[in-house]
Design a protein around this motif. Sequence first.
Motif, mmCIF file in Angstrom:
data_model
loop_
_atom_site.group_PDB
_atom_site.id
_atom_site.type_symbol
_atom_site.label_atom_id
_atom_site.label_comp_id
_atom_site.label_asym_id
_atom_site.label_seq_id
_atom_site.Cartn_x
_atom_site.Cartn_y
_atom_site.Cartn_z
ATOM 1 N N LEU A 1 91.983 28.290 0.721
ATOM 2 C CA LEU A 1 91.316 27.041 0.353
ATOM 3 C C LEU A 1 92.328 25.902 0.252
ATOM 4 C CD1 LEU A 1 88.740 28.259 -2.327
ATOM 5 C CD2 LEU A 1 88.371 27.809 0.101
ATOM 6 N N GLU A 2 93.475 26.193 -0.303
ATOM 7 C CA GLU A 2 94.530 25.172 -0.403
ATOM 8 C C GLU A 2 95.019 24.772 0.981
ATOM 9 O OE1 GLU A 2 96.797 22.313 -2.027
ATOM 10 O OE2 GLU A 2 95.263 23.500 -3.052
ATOM 11 N N ARG B 1 96.477 28.290 9.357
ATOM 12 C CA ARG B 1 96.865 29.099 8.203
ATOM 13 C C ARG B 1 95.647 29.490 7.373
ATOM 14 N NH1 ARG B 1 100.565 32.644 7.351
ATOM 15 N NH2 ARG B 1 101.688 32.404 5.426
ATOM 16 N N ALA B 2 94.734 28.556 7.191
ATOM 17 C CA ALA B 2 93.524 28.845 6.419
ATOM 18 C C ALA B 2 92.736 29.969 7.076
ATOM 19 C CB ALA B 2 92.662 27.588 6.293
ATOM 20 N N ILE B 3 92.599 29.918 8.391
ATOM 21 C CA ILE B 3 91.868 30.961 9.112
ATOM 22 C C ILE B 3 92.566 32.306 8.952
ATOM 23 C CG2 ILE B 3 91.234 31.775 11.435
ATOM 24 C CD1 ILE B 3 90.636 28.775 12.089
ATOM 25 N N GLU B 4 93.875 32.307 9.105
ATOM 26 C CA GLU B 4 94.638 33.552 8.956
ATOM 27 C C GLU B 4 94.449 34.150 7.561
ATOM 28 O OE1 GLU B 4 99.294 35.044 8.631
ATOM 29 O OE2 GLU B 4 98.871 32.996 9.282
ATOM 30 N N LEU B 5 94.555 33.320 6.537
ATOM 31 C CA LEU B 5 94.432 33.802 5.160
ATOM 32 C C LEU B 5 93.011 34.259 4.851
ATOM 33 C CD1 LEU B 5 96.682 31.124 3.453
ATOM 34 C CD2 LEU B 5 97.241 33.543 3.818
ATOM 35 N N LEU B 6 92.043 33.546 5.364
ATOM 36 C CA LEU B 6 90.651 33.954 5.149
ATOM 37 C C LEU B 6 90.380 35.310 5.789
ATOM 38 C CD1 LEU B 6 88.875 30.538 5.646
ATOM 39 C CD2 LEU B 6 88.765 31.942 3.580
ATOM 40 N N LYS B 7 90.868 35.496 6.998
ATOM 41 C CA LYS B 7 90.662 36.783 7.669
ATOM 42 C C LYS B 7 91.342 37.916 6.905
ATOM 43 C CE LYS B 7 89.863 35.240 12.401
ATOM 44 N NZ LYS B 7 90.363 35.272 13.794
ATOM 45 N N LEU C 1 85.271 30.453 6.401
ATOM 46 C CA LEU C 1 85.842 30.773 7.704
ATOM 47 C C LEU C 1 85.027 30.080 8.805
ATOM 48 C CD1 LEU C 1 87.896 32.273 9.449
ATOM 49 C CD2 LEU C 1 86.399 34.294 9.338
ATOM 50 N N ALA C 2 83.713 30.120 8.702
ATOM 51 C CA ALA C 2 82.867 29.434 9.677
ATOM 52 C C ALA C 2 83.128 27.926 9.652
ATOM 53 C CB ALA C 2 81.393 29.733 9.405
ATOM 54 N N ALA C 3 83.308 27.368 8.462
ATOM 55 C CA ALA C 3 83.593 25.934 8.347
ATOM 56 C C ALA C 3 84.942 25.601 8.992
ATOM 57 C CB ALA C 3 83.577 25.510 6.883
ATOM 58 N N GLU C 4 85.916 26.481 8.828
ATOM 59 C CA GLU C 4 87.215 26.270 9.475
ATOM 60 C C GLU C 4 87.072 26.313 10.994
ATOM 61 O OE1 GLU C 4 90.315 25.349 8.387
ATOM 62 O OE2 GLU C 4 89.253 25.005 6.505
ATOM 63 N N HIS C 5 86.266 27.241 11.495
ATOM 64 C CA HIS C 5 86.037 27.289 12.938
ATOM 65 C C HIS C 5 85.368 25.993 13.414
ATOM 66 C CE1 HIS C 5 86.517 31.881 12.922
ATOM 67 N NE2 HIS C 5 87.521 31.355 13.587
ATOM 68 N N MET D 1 79.633 15.198 8.883
ATOM 69 C CA MET D 1 79.120 15.886 7.715
ATOM 70 C C MET D 1 79.337 17.388 7.813
ATOM 71 S SD MET D 1 75.243 16.056 6.494
ATOM 72 C CE MET D 1 74.713 17.639 5.937
ATOM 73 N N LEU D 2 79.170 17.910 9.010
ATOM 74 C CA LEU D 2 79.342 19.324 9.228
ATOM 75 C C LEU D 2 80.725 19.786 8.791
ATOM 76 C CD1 LEU D 2 78.529 22.048 10.513
ATOM 77 C CD2 LEU D 2 79.436 21.149 12.652
ATOM 78 N N LEU D 3 81.695 18.942 8.967
ATOM 79 C CA LEU D 3 83.068 19.326 8.710
ATOM 80 C C LEU D 3 83.442 19.250 7.236
ATOM 81 C CD1 LEU D 3 84.653 17.587 11.791
ATOM 82 C CD2 LEU D 3 83.775 19.897 11.581
ATOM 83 N N SER D 4 82.551 18.740 6.424
ATOM 84 C CA SER D 4 82.833 18.672 4.999
ATOM 85 C C SER D 4 82.659 20.017 4.344
ATOM 86 C CB SER D 4 81.885 17.670 4.321
ATOM 87 O OG SER D 4 82.119 16.391 4.816
ATOM 88 N N LYS D 5 83.430 20.252 3.302
ATOM 89 C CA LYS D 5 83.298 21.488 2.533
ATOM 90 C C LYS D 5 82.463 21.160 1.295
ATOM 91 C CE LYS D 5 86.451 23.692 4.971
ATOM 92 N NZ LYS D 5 86.814 22.690 5.912
ATOM 93 N N TYR D 6 81.520 22.022 0.991
ATOM 94 C CA TYR D 6 80.671 21.810 -0.171
ATOM 95 C C TYR D 6 80.936 22.893 -1.198
ATOM 96 C CZ TYR D 6 78.146 19.342 3.464
ATOM 97 O OH TYR D 6 77.819 18.545 4.503
ATOM 98 N N SER D 7 80.950 22.493 -2.430
ATOM 99 C CA SER D 7 81.064 23.500 -3.477
ATOM 100 C C SER D 7 79.680 24.083 -3.737
ATOM 101 C CB SER D 7 81.608 22.881 -4.759
ATOM 102 O OG SER D 7 80.744 21.870 -5.208
ATOM 103 N N GLN D 8 79.623 25.360 -4.045
ATOM 104 C CA GLN D 8 78.351 26.013 -4.318
ATOM 105 C C GLN D 8 78.440 26.615 -5.709
ATOM 106 O OE1 GLN D 8 75.746 25.999 -2.334
ATOM 107 N NE2 GLN D 8 74.425 27.387 -3.419
#
Length: 191
Positions: free
Chosen positions: A19-20, A29-35, A50-54, A183-190
């Motif tokens: 996330l950082e 790096r985010a994709i690597e760490l998420l995987k 991960l989908a948002a990073e893609h 908007m798609l590229l924004s991250k939302y908190s849930q």
Amino acid sequence: MSLRINDELDAEELFHCALEASNLKYHERAIELLKRSISLEDHPAKRLFLAAEHAEIKLYDRAIEGMQTTISLAPELWIAHFQLGQLYLVTQEISEAKKVWSHLVNSTNSPSYFQEFARGLLAIADGNTEEGIELLRGGIAENSENPALNKDIEKIIEATANQGSPQEKPQIKNNENSAVNKMLLSKYSQN
């Protein structure tokens, strides 16, 4: 970002590091760490990010597949449904986007603000711009859980309202600079 992450980090630590990295725009790096985190402990939130990073790096097919996986793991993770609709919109699969938004509208368990946002986007996609904008504004009024989502919906309202004269019926288009795509590229908190 070429920093090596310790192999002894657990799934949660890897997720937070991912996330950082994402916040710093280190997508690789985010994709690597998420995987790595998913390989240790799968979780719908990790799949969502991960989908948002893609999507951030325009690998839309992978992003769509990731959102679909997220939904199969957590059918009531409504933001994943909403973002899947946005991905279909970006990839010009309007009928698929409409199916996802219709599902949000018709699901009795989805929060009312997601239902309003989906109704609004459906109306805009069908050329009913004024009605769509009104519904989007209604969704914003109902959404106290996710201010980032409200800001992005405001961008859609602004972009839609500025899409031409009243004689032209503005419709959702595939435009790399559109507010919908951003908007798609924004991250939302849930919560």
